[in-house]
Design an enzyme around this catalytic site. Sequence first.
Site, mmCIF file in Angstrom:
data_model
loop_
_atom_site.group_PDB
_atom_site.id
_atom_site.type_symbol
_atom_site.label_atom_id
_atom_site.label_comp_id
_atom_site.label_asym_id
_atom_site.label_seq_id
_atom_site.Cartn_x
_atom_site.Cartn_y
_atom_site.Cartn_z
ATOM 1 N NE ARG A 175 -60.758 -9.321 -6.508
ATOM 2 C CZ ARG A 175 -60.883 -8.383 -5.557
ATOM 3 N NH1 ARG A 175 -60.716 -8.676 -4.297
ATOM 4 N NH2 ARG A 175 -61.187 -7.144 -5.885
ATOM 5 N NE ARG A 179 -60.447 -0.110 -2.893
ATOM 6 C CZ ARG A 179 -60.310 0.107 -1.602
ATOM 7 N NH1 ARG A 179 -60.091 1.338 -1.163
ATOM 8 N NH2 ARG A 179 -60.406 -0.876 -0.748
ATOM 9 N NE ARG A 258 -47.128 -15.984 5.325
ATOM 10 C CZ ARG A 258 -47.578 -14.736 5.387
ATOM 11 N NH1 ARG A 258 -46.808 -13.749 5.780
ATOM 12 N NH2 ARG A 258 -48.825 -14.457 5.048
ATOM 13 N NE ARG A 289 -48.623 -4.726 9.296
ATOM 14 C CZ ARG A 289 -49.908 -4.887 9.496
ATOM 15 N NH1 ARG A 289 -50.795 -4.279 8.723
ATOM 16 N NH2 ARG A 289 -50.363 -5.646 10.470
ATOM 17 C CD GLU A 312 -46.875 -5.962 11.836
ATOM 18 O OE1 GLU A 312 -47.764 -5.606 12.604
ATOM 19 O OE2 GLU A 312 -47.117 -6.551 10.751
ATOM 20 C CE1 TYR A 360 -55.516 -13.345 9.728
ATOM 21 C CE2 TYR A 360 -57.339 -12.807 8.273
ATOM 22 C CZ TYR A 360 -56.465 -12.454 9.277
ATOM 23 O OH TYR A 360 -56.540 -11.212 9.861
ATOM 24 C CG ASP A 362 -60.329 -10.344 8.893
ATOM 25 O OD1 ASP A 362 -59.199 -10.181 9.396
ATOM 26 O OD2 ASP A 362 -60.627 -9.962 7.744
HETATM 27 P P1 FDA Z 1 -57.071 -16.821 18.940
HETATM 28 O O1 FDA Z 1 -55.742 -17.214 18.452
HETATM 29 O O2 FDA Z 1 -57.329 -15.394 19.171
HETATM 30 O O3 FDA Z 1 -57.339 -17.585 20.311
HETATM 31 C C1 FDA Z 1 -56.959 -18.927 20.538
HETATM 32 C C2 FDA Z 1 -56.577 -19.071 21.991
HETATM 33 O O4 FDA Z 1 -56.355 -20.460 22.275
HETATM 34 C C3 FDA Z 1 -55.295 -18.334 22.363
HETATM 35 O O5 FDA Z 1 -55.532 -17.439 23.424
HETATM 36 C C4 FDA Z 1 -54.351 -19.450 22.768
HETATM 37 O O6 FDA Z 1 -53.475 -19.091 23.833
HETATM 38 C C5 FDA Z 1 -55.316 -20.543 23.216
HETATM 39 N N1 FDA Z 1 -54.718 -21.889 23.173
HETATM 40 C C6 FDA Z 1 -54.057 -22.467 22.145
HETATM 41 N N2 FDA Z 1 -53.617 -23.688 22.498
HETATM 42 C C7 FDA Z 1 -54.033 -23.892 23.781
HETATM 43 C C8 FDA Z 1 -53.864 -24.960 24.706
HETATM 44 N N3 FDA Z 1 -53.174 -26.069 24.396
HETATM 45 N N4 FDA Z 1 -54.391 -24.839 25.940
HETATM 46 C C9 FDA Z 1 -55.070 -23.710 26.293
HETATM 47 N N5 FDA Z 1 -55.245 -22.667 25.453
HETATM 48 C C10 FDA Z 1 -54.732 -22.755 24.213
HETATM 49 N N6 FDA Z 1 -58.670 -9.744 12.447
HETATM 50 C C11 FDA Z 1 -59.391 -8.659 12.094
HETATM 51 O O7 FDA Z 1 -60.614 -8.743 12.016
HETATM 52 N N7 FDA Z 1 -58.762 -7.462 11.843
HETATM 53 C C12 FDA Z 1 -57.418 -7.309 11.934
HETATM 54 O O8 FDA Z 1 -56.891 -6.226 11.693
HETATM 55 C C13 FDA Z 1 -56.647 -8.451 12.318
HETATM 56 N N8 FDA Z 1 -55.307 -8.353 12.417
HETATM 57 C C14 FDA Z 1 -54.560 -9.474 12.708
HETATM 58 C C15 FDA Z 1 -53.174 -9.362 12.761
HETATM 59 C C16 FDA Z 1 -52.412 -10.497 13.034
HETATM 60 C C17 FDA Z 1 -50.911 -10.393 13.080
HETATM 61 C C18 FDA Z 1 -53.047 -11.745 13.247
HETATM 62 C C19 FDA Z 1 -52.249 -12.985 13.497
HETATM 63 C C20 FDA Z 1 -54.423 -11.840 13.211
HETATM 64 C C21 FDA Z 1 -55.197 -10.700 12.942
HETATM 65 N N9 FDA Z 1 -56.578 -10.765 12.922
HETATM 66 C C22 FDA Z 1 -57.309 -9.663 12.570
HETATM 67 C C23 FDA Z 1 -57.287 -12.045 13.181
HETATM 68 C C24 FDA Z 1 -57.725 -12.221 14.641
HETATM 69 O O9 FDA Z 1 -56.601 -12.257 15.476
HETATM 70 C C25 FDA Z 1 -58.522 -13.532 14.712
HETATM 71 O O10 FDA Z 1 -59.723 -13.366 14.034
HETATM 72 C C26 FDA Z 1 -58.861 -13.963 16.095
HETATM 73 O O11 FDA Z 1 -57.696 -14.046 16.868
HETATM 74 C C27 FDA Z 1 -59.523 -15.321 16.034
HETATM 75 O O12 FDA Z 1 -59.883 -15.734 17.302
HETATM 76 P P2 FDA Z 1 -59.706 -17.239 17.754
HETATM 77 O O13 FDA Z 1 -60.425 -17.344 19.036
HETATM 78 O O14 FDA Z 1 -60.073 -18.165 16.668
HETATM 79 O O15 FDA Z 1 -58.116 -17.449 17.941
#
Ligand code: FDA
Length: 389
Positions: A175, A179, A258, A289, A312, A360, A362
């Site tokens: 979708r 609005r 990506r 952006r 970006e 993905y 949040d």
């Molecule tokens: P996250 O990626 O944060 O943490 C995983 C960790 O594991 C990392 O620190 C990494 O280094 C570690 N790791 C990986 N492999 C490893 C290994 N082999 N050994 C040791 N450590 C390891 N959400 C939202 O609510 N509002 C927003 O505006 C945004 N905006 C946004 C922008 C962009 C560009 C992205 C990519 C994402 C967002 N998000 C977001 C999403 C948000 O980043 C996401 O919800 C959290 O990062 C998720 O947390 P996690 O702990 O799952 O992963």
Amino acid sequence: MTADLVVVGSGFFGLTVAERAARELGLKVTVIDRRHHIGGNAYSETEAQTGIEVHRYGAHLFHTSNKKVWDYVNQFTTFTDYVHRVYGVHKGEVFPLPINLGTINQFFRANYTPAEARALIAEQAGELAGTDPENLNDKGIQLIGRPLYEAFIKHYTGKQWQTDPKDLPAGIISRLPVRYTYDNRYFNDTYEGLPTDGYTAWIERMADHPNIDVQLNTDFFDEAQPISKGSVVGNVPVVYTGPVDRYFDYAEGDLSWRTIDFEEEVLDTGDFQGTSVVNYNDADVPFTRIIEPRHFHPERGYQTEKTVIMREFSRFAEKGDEPYYPVNTEADRAKLLAYRDLATSEKDVLFGGRLGTYKYLDMHMAIGSALSMYENRIKPHFTGGAKLE
Ligand code: FDA
């Protein structure tokens, strides 16, 4: 410290699990992260020349309608009353986004009522009515009509995917919100705001417990480190939030992602664009952006001599790039199913977070699902009720 639980990854998922296990159950938790800082992708730091807080891995806006998550996060931070709004540039003109009555009336140089605008968009979307869209381009036209689709969605999506939408599957979008009011709040959630003293302060308070031992610059797959896959799995329960394909040595193939390249620039002006996020919707601008982080915290009274901006650029991730958004092709989904089977048979290792589940998420979703994993699988294991697995 001998750990009762090892958490791989100090993002919101890992830290939520660690915090609950340490604080509620009194467990000794070791959290490792391969990066030099905690917080995963939500990490932020102060830009040296301007003193402005920048979100190192892209703009992070907190929002949720989940009361349980909201109550949980409020133990570690207060939130400002920031309300997110986004604008977009098309043919040298700035429009409010997501597409709303203001966007429509500005675009068509009109004064439509909500009903008139709705009828117009329905008529324009009728161009491909009754056909089965073969690609994202057709799907976009079918959802909101050609004029708005081509102005605001087509090239932006093309830049995000580095692919002409005619060559993208229709299924990428289900979708496109339009609005028929002038409401241009970006999120519709009950709760929204930014952590008053920043993401890193919030994240540090989550990890601040005598039973939580954080070890940075530690890769779980580096067997030379004291805590690694080889030494831990089978001996101590593990919550793994790194990439699921990496855990299994890419046995079922690489999952595709990506990534985003950020081009950061400090400018000699107090205000570059007057708002935090401006999208560039046309094809002739290579970036998607521009973020200007000073506008996330108008209450802070940052200095007005300089500002910092981030452009970006979106592209497909190669090995070694930061994985940001799952591409999620059919081939990826097939691999993911195979990895899920492998994960299920990996005893006492739980896979979570956006990398561990290839989804993905949040921030509120990552925190919410970590709270569920803790309640349903970790807590029962340590209080005699079995689970984990
Ligand atoms: P996250 O990626 O944060 O943490 C995983 C960790 O594991 C990392 O620190 C990494 O280094 C570690 N790791 C990986 N492999 C490893 C290994 N082999 N050994 C040791 N450590 C390891 N959400 C939202 O609510 N509002 C927003 O505006 C945004 N905006 C946004 C922008 C962009 C560009 C992205 C990519 C994402 C967002 N998000 C977001 C999403 C948000 O980043 C996401 O919800 C959290 O990062 C998720 O947390 P996690 O702990 O799952 O992963």
